[in-house]
Design a protein around this motif. Structure first.
Motif, PDB file in Angstrom:
ATOM      1  N   LEU A 126       0.827  -1.199   0.000  1.00 48.81           N
ATOM      2  CA  LEU A 126       0.000   0.000   0.000  1.00 48.81           C
ATOM      3  C   LEU A 126       0.867   1.258   0.000  1.00 48.81           C
ATOM      4  CD1 LEU A 126      -2.687   1.516   0.252  1.00 48.81           C
ATOM      5  CD2 LEU A 126      -2.526   1.207   2.750  1.00 48.81           C
ATOM      6  N   CYS A 127       1.931   1.277   0.803  1.00 50.87           N
ATOM      7  CA  CYS A 127       2.754   2.478   0.892  1.00 50.87           C
ATOM      8  C   CYS A 127       3.331   2.857  -0.471  1.00 50.87           C
ATOM      9  CB  CYS A 127       3.865   2.308   1.926  1.00 50.87           C
ATOM     10  SG  CYS A 127       4.884   0.834   1.736  1.00 50.87           S
ATOM     11  N   GLU A 128       3.689   1.865  -1.277  1.00 50.45           N
ATOM     12  CA  GLU A 128       4.208   2.149  -2.612  1.00 50.45           C
ATOM     13  C   GLU A 128       3.097   2.624  -3.536  1.00 50.45           C
ATOM     14  OE1 GLU A 128       7.754  -1.227  -2.326  1.00 50.45           O
ATOM     15  OE2 GLU A 128       6.097  -1.503  -3.732  1.00 50.45           O
ATOM     16  N   ARG A 180       1.486   7.520  -7.741  1.00 45.33           N
ATOM     17  CA  ARG A 180       0.436   8.153  -8.530  1.00 45.33           C
ATOM     18  C   ARG A 180       0.391   9.665  -8.281  1.00 45.33           C
ATOM     19  NH1 ARG A 180      -4.777   5.380  -7.541  1.00 45.33           N
ATOM     20  NH2 ARG A 180      -3.507   3.498  -7.573  1.00 45.33           N
ATOM     21  N   GLY A 181      -0.325  10.348  -9.158  1.00 41.83           N
ATOM     22  CA  GLY A 181      -0.512  11.780  -8.991  1.00 41.83           C
ATOM     23  C   GLY A 181       0.803  12.547  -9.053  1.00 41.83           C
ATOM     24  N   LEU A 182       0.894  13.612  -8.297  1.00 40.44           N
ATOM     25  CA  LEU A 182       2.089  14.449  -8.312  1.00 40.44           C
ATOM     26  C   LEU A 182       3.323  13.718  -7.798  1.00 40.44           C
ATOM     27  CD1 LEU A 182       0.655  17.894  -7.118  1.00 40.44           C
ATOM     28  CD2 LEU A 182       1.367  17.242  -9.423  1.00 40.44           C
ATOM     29  N   PHE A 183       3.132  12.761  -6.899  1.00 40.52           N
ATOM     30  CA  PHE A 183       4.274  12.000  -6.400  1.00 40.52           C
ATOM     31  C   PHE A 183       4.960  11.224  -7.530  1.00 40.52           C
ATOM     32  CE2 PHE A 183       1.595  11.946  -2.405  1.00 40.52           C
ATOM     33  CZ  PHE A 183       2.378  12.863  -1.730  1.00 40.52           C
ATOM     34  N   GLN A 184       4.160  10.811  -8.513  1.00 36.60           N
ATOM     35  CA  GLN A 184       4.687   9.975  -9.588  1.00 36.60           C
ATOM     36  C   GLN A 184       5.855  10.655 -10.296  1.00 36.60           C
ATOM     37  OE1 GLN A 184       4.607  10.082 -13.132  1.00 36.60           O
ATOM     38  NE2 GLN A 184       5.287   7.970 -13.392  1.00 36.60           N
ATOM     39  N   LYS A 243      16.292  10.351 -13.959  1.00 34.50           N
ATOM     40  CA  LYS A 243      15.820   9.398 -12.958  1.00 34.50           C
ATOM     41  C   LYS A 243      16.957   8.927 -12.071  1.00 34.50           C
ATOM     42  CE  LYS A 243      13.402   4.970 -12.521  1.00 34.50           C
ATOM     43  NZ  LYS A 243      12.771   3.847 -13.257  1.00 34.50           N
ATOM     44  N   ARG A 244      18.129   8.692 -12.682  1.00 36.70           N
ATOM     45  CA  ARG A 244      19.275   8.178 -11.936  1.00 36.70           C
ATOM     46  C   ARG A 244      19.757   9.184 -10.887  1.00 36.70           C
ATOM     47  NH1 ARG A 244      23.081   4.305 -12.208  1.00 36.70           N
ATOM     48  NH2 ARG A 244      25.219   4.816 -11.640  1.00 36.70           N
ATOM     49  N   ASP A 286      -2.025  17.719  -0.138  1.00 39.53           N
ATOM     50  CA  ASP A 286      -3.173  17.561  -1.034  1.00 39.53           C
ATOM     51  C   ASP A 286      -3.041  16.295  -1.872  1.00 39.53           C
ATOM     52  OD1 ASP A 286      -4.138  19.951  -0.051  1.00 39.53           O
ATOM     53  OD2 ASP A 286      -3.496  21.143  -1.784  1.00 39.53           O
ATOM     54  N   ALA A 287      -1.827  16.036  -2.389  1.00 40.23           N
ATOM     55  CA  ALA A 287      -1.621  14.850  -3.219  1.00 40.23           C
ATOM     56  C   ALA A 287      -1.819  13.573  -2.411  1.00 40.23           C
ATOM     57  CB  ALA A 287      -0.214  14.880  -3.825  1.00 40.23           C
TER      58      ALA A 287
END
Length: 261
Positions: A76-78, A83-87, A159-160, A245-246
């Protein structure tokens, strides 16, 4: 307020290269501290940890699931942070597929290596090993939720190099130093060392150490569940509005999907 200089803490950035020194280790004890980069085997890791020391909290940067969990277990934590802005800003890798499974095994091996160092008289809730205060650090999100919205409008890192981009901005914006003050850790030499760090693995180890410190003070935001384990993050009082909010939006969406299924 807890005197964190008097609380032995350990942070470990897992890494799992068989040939390169990809493990970062940071510890603090009695006002003293150290950070090092080393290998995955216990013989070399143990050389960078003070002898005959037990730690009130140990934070490990790697997916920690309850012992015996299936490799295919979804966490669940992952799911909250992919998703969303965290993605785009600070998502984790999924630890039930590909490279993530290797990292999950490496994290389990690291926890097994250090569990004997956990002070059995000091316990925090929501850990994946009974009787040992071993918690999961997630450095990207730890830093990401602290950064103002405007920082993410700046040129992004590959990403790296994402973690180092987040670390640089956390130092430059002052949010990392502010965290020390919020949790009452006013060891100026330690603060200076953390803010000046440039090595990738050592930086990750410092964030693991800060994760342990937040847990020791009871000021962490703990995200996840008993089935898949928990991310230990800074107190929500320090999260920027976009992150709050995210998080709320993602939790609402996950609940909606669960009830719809």
């Amino acid at each position: 307020m807890i005197d964190l200089d008097g609380v032995p803490l350990l942070g470990v950035d897992v890494g799992f290269s068989s040939s390169k020194p990809t493990t970062g280790i940071a510890w603090s004890k009695g006002g003293m501290f150290e950070v090092a980069k080393t290998h995955t085997d216990w013989q070399r890791r143990s050389q960078h940890i003070p002898a005959a020391t037990t730690f009130s909290v140990i934070a490990i940067d790697g997916p920690l699931v309850p012992p015996g969990s299936d490799d295919s277990l979804h966490r669940l934590c992952e799911r909250i942070f992919i998703r969303g802005l965290f993605q785009a800003r600070c998502k984790p890798g999924l630890s039930h597929i590909g490279y993530g499974r290797d990292l999950r095994r490496a994290a389990a091996e690291t926890a097994a290596q250090v569990v004997h160092l956990a002070d059995r008289n000091v316990l925090v809730e929501k850990t994946i090993r009974n009787g040992a205060s071993i918690v999961e650090a997630f450095p990207n999100a730890f830093l990401g939720v602290l950064l103002p919205e405007a920082r993410f409008a700046m040129p992004a890192a590959s990403k790296r190099k994402k973690f180092d981009w987040l670390y640089d901005h956390a130092v430059d914006s002052g949010v990392l130093e502010n965290l020390f003050h919020t949790i009452g850790w006013l060891n100026l030499e330690l603060i200076d060392a953390v803010l000046a760090e440039t090595d990738h693995e050592k930086r990750a180890a410092w964030i693991c150490l800060l994760t342990a410190a937040c847990a020791a003070t009871g000021k962490s935001e703990v995200v996840g569940d008993d089935i898949g384990g928990w991310f230990w993050l800074p107190p929500t009082s320090l999260w920027t509005q976009w992150a709050r909010d995210a998080f709320a939006h993602n939790m609402t969406e996950l609940r909606r999907q669960r009830y719809a299924s």
